[in-house]
Design an enzyme around this catalytic site. Structure first.
Site, PDB file in Angstrom:
ATOM      1  N   PHE A 327       0.941  -1.216  -0.050  1.00 22.49           N
ATOM      2  CA  PHE A 327       0.034  -0.061  -0.033  1.00 22.49           C
ATOM      3  C   PHE A 327       0.938   1.167  -0.002  1.00 22.49           C
ATOM      4  CE2 PHE A 327      -3.272   2.965   1.500  1.00 22.49           C
ATOM      5  CZ  PHE A 327      -4.339   2.449   0.593  1.00 22.49           C
ATOM      6  N   CYS A 391      -1.824  -2.736  -5.757  1.00 20.67           N
ATOM      7  CA  CYS A 391      -1.371  -2.848  -4.286  1.00 20.67           C
ATOM      8  C   CYS A 391      -2.374  -3.395  -3.564  1.00 20.67           C
ATOM      9  CB  CYS A 391      -1.018  -1.659  -3.854  1.00 20.67           C
ATOM     10  SG  CYS A 391      -2.374  -0.441  -3.567  1.00 20.67           S
ATOM     11  N   CYS A 392      -1.837  -4.111  -2.297  1.00 21.55           N
ATOM     12  CA  CYS A 392      -2.751  -4.326  -1.295  1.00 21.55           C
ATOM     13  C   CYS A 392      -2.000  -4.009   0.116  1.00 21.55           C
ATOM     14  CB  CYS A 392      -2.967  -6.034  -1.088  1.00 21.55           C
ATOM     15  SG  CYS A 392      -1.624  -6.971  -1.290  1.00 21.55           S
ATOM     16  N   ALA A 393      -2.317  -4.488   1.108  1.00 22.98           N
ATOM     17  CA  ALA A 393      -1.393  -4.098   2.328  1.00 22.98           C
ATOM     18  C   ALA A 393       0.087  -4.520   2.152  1.00 22.98           C
ATOM     19  CB  ALA A 393      -1.967  -4.774   3.680  1.00 22.98           C
TER      20      ALA A 393
END
Length: 441
Positions: A327, A391-393
């Site tokens: 992120f 994106c992700c975390a």
């Protein structure tokens, strides 16, 4: 000055709206006084009612005139119901009122507290208003302050409808209402944050727009989701267990009620409610209630992401202007034409100057096939307009799954296995899970 209420074209006749509001008022008003009075009566019959008072509260001045803003919340309570543009918004506001009332009264019955200050005699209009207040309001209904909970609800209702100079005036008047619970010696300080937490919970439970967090919820059949729900529920219980007994030694331990509620909401999401508990929009924004209530969880998620990715580059190139990463910060996001965000739990950073597209997904769970396909399709569409960060975390699972789907769907990888190999070759950890099949209707 422009009021969005006045400028909005009503979707249905106002007569129907005001009738619905009047019916709710006919129920809520007696329910308010009966339940409030019943809790007072029960507490008055007990001889073990304690209090939570900080030493510095004894220096709070008594300002008799502030009983006027204190009482004004009663006017706004009714007006907020009557001045709406749809019956659904009336119902949701009434749902917030009812939630605050039920939870507060339950607390007053289970854990009554008493006010320790004795107000001086007053005269004139303040004296009259205090006398009326004393006719039904006894000193036992303290934490959470129902007055503060209702103030949060009513403040939020009108901040969306007022503009120009009216909006800062509204914020100022609400501040006076909030401060008046102390300057009228009607509440102790601990009642304010607990009341605010209750108010934001009511806003979260009945949001202005979008799905209700409990709509369509049913117990998940996914074993991993049930296990994660159990872990978060246990975390909530541990925080609650620390808050309740700890209050006998220090009132500051009651701050644990905040993470307890946040973890309970996340547990509810994993148990079957899904990503909508985070109340995140397709543009990456979350509701104010979600931002406040889930802040402890989001803080933990951000710290966790920082720990896991501290030795990794924030993003890596995959192919044809597509990047995969964790992120981003606002400045990192602004370096891309588009960010495709797969997190449910994190909000678009303030100041990010780029196109932002969110597909909220629960962490650590298989991605629904339809959402995976939609995200991959969106990726191919926006890629033609510039660079894209997916994106992700952490950038390990949800985002990697979408990029792998895109590689296969566009022919850049012949099979899912080859897509996995291509992603593993870019030097970033990848944990691809099988996509979840759509739930049977």
């Amino acid at each position: 000055m422009v009021s969005s209420l006045a400028s909005t074209v009503r979707a249905e006749p106002y007569g129907r709206v005001v009738v619905r509001a009047a019916l709710w008022l006919a129920f809520l008003a007696p329910f308010f006084y009966l339940s409030y009075g019943f809790a007072n009566w029960l507490a008055s019959r007990r001889d073990d009612v304690g209090s939570i008072v900080f030493a510095w509260e004894h220096s709070i001045p008594f300002l008799a005139w502030t009983i006027v803003p204190y009482w004004s919340i009663n006017l706004f309570y009714g007006l907020s119901l009557l001045l709406n543009d749809s019956r659904q918004r009336v119902d949701r506001l009434a749902g917030r009122y009812l939630t605050a009332q039920i939870v507060a009264v339950a607390c007053f019955i289970l854990f009554p507290l008493t006010l320790t200050f004795v107000r001086p005699a007053t005269s004139g209009l303040p004296g009259f208003l205090f006398a009326v207040l004393g006719g039904f309001d006894k000193p036992f209904n303290q934490a959470p302050s129902l007055h503060i909970a209702l103030l949060v609800i009513i403040w939020d209702h009108w901040r969306h409808r007022l503009g120009g100079l009216l909006l800062p005036l509204w914020h100022g008047w609400c501040f006076l209402i909030g401060a008046s619970v102390l300057t009228t010696w009607q509440h102790h300080f601990i009642d304010i944050p607990t009341g605010a937490l209750l108010g934001f919970f009511a806003l979260w439970l009945f949001p202005r727009t979008g799905e209700l967090p409990f709509s369509g919820a049913r117990l998940t059949g996914d074993a991993k989701a049930r296990r994660l729900a159990l872990y978060y529920a246990l975390g909530a219980l541990l925080a609650l267990a620390g808050a309740a007994p700890g209050a006998f030694f220090s009132a500051t331990t009651l701050i644990l009620l905040w993470p307890a509620l946040a973890l309970a909401i996340v547990a509810f999401g994993y148990a079957g409610a899904g990503a909508k508990v985070f109340q995140k929009t397709a543009e990456g924004h979350v509701s104010l209630a979600s931002r406040v209530l889930l802040w402890p969880y989001r803080l933990g998620a951000e710290v966790n992401a920082a720990i896991w990715t501290r030795k990794l580059p924030p993003f890596v190139a995959v192919s044809d202007g597509v990047f995969l990463g964790r992120f981003p910060t606002a400045s990192e996001a602004s370096g891309f034409g588009t960010v495709i965000d797969l997190t449910a739990e994190l909000e678009k950073p303030a100041g990010a100057d780029c196109r932002w597209i969110s597909f909220p997904m629960m962490d650590l769970l298989p991605t629904p096939v339809t959402m995976l396909e939609q995200a991959a399709s969106a990726l191919e569409s926006v890629r033609r307009d510039g660079t894209v960060l997916v994106c992700c975390a952490l950038g390990f699972q949800r985002s990697a799954g979408v990029v792998a789907e895109w590689l296969v769907a566009t022919g850049r990888a012949g099979t899912p296995a080859l897509a996995r190999e291509a992603l593993m070759a870019i030097g970033r950890p990848v944990h691809l899970a099988e996509a979840a099949e759509p739930a049977a209707s």
